[in-house]
Design an enzyme around this catalytic site. Structure first.
Site, mmCIF file in Angstrom:
data_model
loop_
_atom_site.group_PDB
_atom_site.id
_atom_site.type_symbol
_atom_site.label_atom_id
_atom_site.label_comp_id
_atom_site.label_asym_id
_atom_site.label_seq_id
_atom_site.Cartn_x
_atom_site.Cartn_y
_atom_site.Cartn_z
ATOM 1 N N LYS A 135 0.855 -1.184 0.000
ATOM 2 C CA LYS A 135 0.000 0.000 0.000
ATOM 3 C C LYS A 135 0.891 1.232 0.000
ATOM 4 O O LYS A 135 1.681 1.437 0.917
ATOM 5 C CB LYS A 135 -0.919 0.009 1.223
ATOM 6 C CG LYS A 135 -1.880 1.197 1.254
ATOM 7 C CD LYS A 135 -2.789 1.123 2.473
ATOM 8 C CE LYS A 135 -3.743 2.290 2.519
ATOM 9 N NZ LYS A 135 -4.625 2.236 3.715
ATOM 10 N N LYS B 232 -2.232 -1.552 -3.660
ATOM 11 C CA LYS B 232 -3.079 -0.364 -3.612
ATOM 12 C C LYS B 232 -2.190 0.879 -3.683
ATOM 13 O O LYS B 232 -1.242 0.965 -2.892
ATOM 14 C CB LYS B 232 -3.896 -0.362 -2.320
ATOM 15 C CG LYS B 232 -4.865 0.805 -2.193
ATOM 16 C CD LYS B 232 -5.642 0.726 -0.881
ATOM 17 C CE LYS B 232 -6.632 1.881 -0.764
ATOM 18 N NZ LYS B 232 -7.375 1.871 0.518
#
Length: 324
Positions: free
Chosen positions: A198, A250
């Site tokens: 992320k 992400k």
């Protein structure tokens, strides 16, 4: 004078193109992120994400049932507490009466095991400072103290009926801590979709409106630097060793190279999150008449699948599932 190889032969008709397509996009590949907010009497549209709403418990049920009927693979739920219910430790995150846990129980009661109910396992929506963990006296996110809170949050979400938990805070050791806590409490069947790679991204902006973020500063001390590639593989390997059942990259669209890297090494399913800013850019361009909205949506989702995602989290999940 004339070519021997003519690849265009296999592009000549829609039926030929469909026959030889290397990447498929099906409704089951899609997960719908949803927001349930406390204190609302009716759903509220998120101004920076036209078409996406903060839901009441009742409208959450309606939208979730619509998504499942369309064939989406799962639902990822985020909770939006009232500002006055936030505190330094994010106590509402583990409160059985907190909005996220109430939303999970509602989805479980309505849908049972007919879909995959996922929960965001992070403190940022619930802390008054907006960070993903608890802070030390000098304002630094305390990794290990945060792990203890994640375990408490995970147990409350498992009790509420979540099938998969989504630890998204990028704390070192979060997957192992949650796994140990779940197993000790008898929740050995509850899995983890770990937000393993992320990145600190400028494209999260609209999401912060969606969850009513109270963030002060930024999250660069725990989310990954967008300049780094090898680090993502290291993070994924750590999460796999700690027991992650699925891993995630992400954002998705600006990190397709990372997604491909992770898909090449992961023995477990790989997810990618088409985040708020990616949604809003396509939406805004389409509203201005600059691009074909529906074609751009399908192309963007296909590109994420082509890069290696087994699962795609997208705010267009219900709509796209209907097309597919």
């Amino acid at each position: 004078m004339f070519p021997v190889d003519r690849p265009r032969r296999l592009r000549r008709t829609p039926a030929l193109r469909r026959l030889v397509a290397e990447t498929s996009l099906q409704a089951r590949h899609l997960v719908l992120p949803m927001f349930v907010a406390d204190g609302l009497s009716e759903p509220r549209e998120i101004s920076s994400m036209p078409g996406v709403f903060q839901h009441t418990l009742d409208s959450l049920s309606v939208a979730a049932e619509e998504a499942v009927a369309a064939g989406v693979g799962g639902l990822m739920l985020f909770g939006v507490p009232r500002p006055e219910d936030k505190d330094a430790d994010g106590s509402g995150a583990s409160d059985p009466g907190g909005i996220l846990n109430r939303g999970l129980r509602r989805l479980k009661a309505d849908l049972g095991d007919s879909t995959v109910i996922m929960a965001d396992t992070c403190l940022d929506e619930f802390t008054d400072h907006g960070h993903c963990g608890v802070l030390t006296a000098d304002g630094v996110v305390d990794n290990d103290a945060t792990l203890a809170r994640y375990v408490e949050m995970a147990l409350s979400q498992a009790d509420a009926g979540a099938h998969l938990l989504g630890p998204s805070g990028m704390m070192d050791g979060q997957v192992a801590a949650i796994r140990e806590g779940l197993d000790a409490a008898g929740h050995d069947a509850v899995g983890q979709l770990a937000y393993s790679a992320k990145y600190a991204s400028a494209f999260y902006g609209p999401f912060r409106e969606a969850v009513g973020s109270s963030l002060q500063g930024d999250r660069r001390t725990y989310q990954q630097d967008s300049a780094n590639r090898r680090e993502a593989a290291h993070e994924v390997e750590l999460d796999l060793a700690e027991g992650a059942d699925m891993v995630m990259v992400k954002p998705a669209m600006s990190y397709l190279d990372i997604l491909r890297d992770i898909a090449n090494i992961s023995p477990v399913p790989v997810a990618a999150y088409q985040i708020s800013g990616e949604y809003s850019m396509i939406t805004a361009a389409a509203q201005n008449g600059w691009i074909d909205r529906d074609a751009a949506i399908v192309e963007s989702l296909t590109s994420i699948r082509r890069a290696g995602a087994d699962v795609v989290l997208t705010y267009w999940a219900t709509e796209a599932a209907g097309w597919l």
